[in-house]
Scaffold this active site. Structure first.
Site, PDB file in Angstrom:
ATOM      1  N   LEU A 130      33.012  38.703  49.984  1.00 39.45           N
ATOM      2  CA  LEU A 130      31.807  38.128  50.585  1.00 39.45           C
ATOM      3  C   LEU A 130      30.623  39.081  50.586  1.00 39.45           C
ATOM      4  CD1 LEU A 130      33.408  36.405  53.718  1.00 39.45           C
ATOM      5  CD2 LEU A 130      33.123  35.496  51.404  1.00 39.45           C
ATOM      6  N   ALA A 131      30.859  40.376  50.407  1.00 40.13           N
ATOM      7  CA  ALA A 131      29.774  41.343  50.532  1.00 40.13           C
ATOM      8  C   ALA A 131      30.135  42.631  49.809  1.00 40.13           C
ATOM      9  CB  ALA A 131      29.503  41.627  52.012  1.00 40.13           C
ATOM     10  N   ASP A 279      42.753  41.304  59.134  1.00 38.60           N
ATOM     11  CA  ASP A 279      42.582  41.644  57.720  1.00 38.60           C
ATOM     12  C   ASP A 279      42.841  43.133  57.478  1.00 38.60           C
ATOM     13  OD1 ASP A 279      42.148  41.014  55.102  1.00 38.60           O
ATOM     14  OD2 ASP A 279      39.962  40.971  55.230  1.00 38.60           O
TER      15      ASP A 279
END
Length: 493
Positions: A130-131, A279
């Site tokens: 995502l980044a 995570d």
């Protein structure tokens, strides 16, 4: 979109068809040689399909990579060819260009990059689904890590989830035993939270406060003036990844200490606080020696994905793990059923612990992990895939992220070669004891009863301390030296 949908469909069909081929073949009577040949053929098909799925995730980026990473953690569910291939996605996520990064910063912070930072490294420290993260220096001289969201992720994620939902429905129609809709449900719920970097910053501050008693744990400080929903600026943290044994050897970091402290952190999160960082893949867990104190530290990164456990679930989960550690079969059945496993409670115990039913019967703290048992677990995961799929659809949704977290932590222990250690069970036992005692105290107004509960808690914790001391003495150099001397003494009548 139509081209991508076609690509997804063809790969998905190949993936699930290969898994189905592997599964249903168990009813065929083969000779030993045929079984070997079949196993090799199945492994080849799995590997080819996994590589196509990996390439598909990289091509579509964003949400597809995130889901691919999730699948790579499902070692209790997918063949090894899939998990080992998809784990690469943690370190091979595509990067955004520097112009795209400048544009996001310009849109969200209202200034040019050069006006905000006196130094900004164009090469990212790491790129995720995502980044990506860049090292930079603020005007006051502080070194920071700037996490910038890929520019198209926000707009594309909802479309990606719709595509996945359609494809999984098609796959389920082709192969009814594969019920993976929970994967889409989790993505729908978690993706908006992970895309909000302000939420990630709040999570980081919350967990830092919850676990402030662990001086070895470091959570990078958030710089709110330089943060938005798509940009998160935090203190820059040095360190090696938790799976880098060479880094630890070079810096004199004890792998057993790291494994033990990581177990303490997660046991506290899961059993006591019910607020869990979900995570913990190696890129998000750094280890280092503190320059000032020379003590070993763990740096926990990426706080976008947390699971909040409700109290009843958390307490049942505590009691289930206590039963698993002791080998209390009645307790295992009772609390597994309360957590939604039903008649599949033996399978649930095996999935949760990644241990065989034989080891669960004996008490997982009493039976060391062996390579043959790991092979047995992987083989049975393929053979019981429909039952595992049914189980995952039965259990509460909050259990799914816990299973993923367990697998990631177990993977770290495997790499560090500390899975055979009892330290994780000791940490879990302490936290379960404390959590249940705290709950009991909150339910009574009697001072006498609260005192009884506290004394019982203290006695249980003392027993755990004594057990830990015995284990340490057995493994210590002193114990080996005494044993050597005793063996050298002459026998007397």
């Amino acid at each position: 979109m139509a081209v991508q949908l076609l690509k997804v469909s063809s790969v998905a069909t190949a993936v699930f068809a290969s898994s189905g081929f592997y599964l249903y073949s168990k009813n065929v009577d083969f000779s030993d040689l045929s079984i070997v040949r079949f196993g090799r053929a199945a492994a080849t098909v799995h590997r080819r399909s996994a590589e196509r799925l990996r390439d598909l995730c990289c091509a579509n980026r964003g949400t597809f990579i995130k889901v691919g990473q999730h699948l790579g953690a499902l070692e209790y569910l997918l063949p090894e060819e899939y998990t080992s291939t998809l784990k690469i996605l943690h370190s091979r996520a595509p990067q955004s260009s520097m112009e795209e990064i400048r544009q996001v910063i310009r849109e969200d912070l209202g200034k040019e990059l050069s006006d905000l930072f006196i130094q900004f490294e164009e090469k990212p420290q790491g790129a995720a689904s995502l980044a990506q993260v860049h090292k930079a220096v603020l005007p006051d001289g502080r070194t920071v890590a700037v996490k910038v969201q890929h520019p198209k992720v926000q707009r594309q994620s909802s479309k990606d989830i719709v595509v996945m939902e359609i494809l999984l429905q098609v796959v389920h129609w082709l192969f009814p035993d594969f019920a993976f809709m929970w994967l889409v449900e989790e993505a729908k719920k978690n993706m908006p939270l992970e895309l909000d970097f302000l939420n990630e910053g709040r999570n980081a501050e919350k967990i830092a406060d919850m676990l402030k008693q662990f001086t070895f744990l470091k959570i990078p400080k958030i710089h709110w003036d330089f943060s938005t929903k798509r940009i998160l600026t935090m203190d820059f943290a040095e360190g090696g990844q938790v799976n880098d044994r060479e880094y630890m050897r070079k810096h004199g970091i004890n792998v057993n200490e790291i494994s033990r402290n990581l177990g303490k952190i997660y046991s506290e999160m899961i059993f006591v606080n019910g607020f869990v960082h979900c995570d913990p893949h190696p890129g998000n867990v750094l280890v280092r020696k503190c320059p000032q104190s020379n003590k070993t530290e763990i740096v926990l990164l990426d706080h976008g994905l947390y699971q909040v456990l409700n109290q009843d679930f958390r307490l049942d989960y505590c009691r289930l793990w206590q039963s698993l550690i002791k080998g209390d079969l009645k307790g295992i059945e009772r609390y597994s059923r309360r957590l939604g496993a039903g008649d599949l409670y033996p399978l649930f115990a095996c999935v949760l612990t990644a241990r065989s039913w034989t080891s669960v019967n004996a008490g997982i703290s009493q039976t060391p992990v062996t390579q043959s048992e790991d092979v047995e677990i992987r083989t049975n995961a393929a053979l019981y895939l429909p039952q595992i799929s049914e189980l995952l659809n039965r259990v509460p949704r909050q259990m799914l992220l816990l299973l993923k977290t367990n697998d990631l932590l177990r993977g770290i222990e495997t790499i560090l070669q500390t899975r055979a250690s009892s330290s994780s069970f000791i940490s879990m036992s302490r936290c379960c004891t404390r959590a249940i005692a705290r709950h009991k105290r909150s339910k009574t107004k009697s001072r006498t009863r609260r005192l009884q509960i506290s004394l019982s808690e203290r006695w249980s914790l003392c027993q755990i301390d004594l057990y830990e001391l015995i284990l340490w003495l057995r493994s210590s150099a002193l114990a080996r030296w005494v044993s050597y001397l005793l063996n050298r003494l002459p026998y007397t009548n």
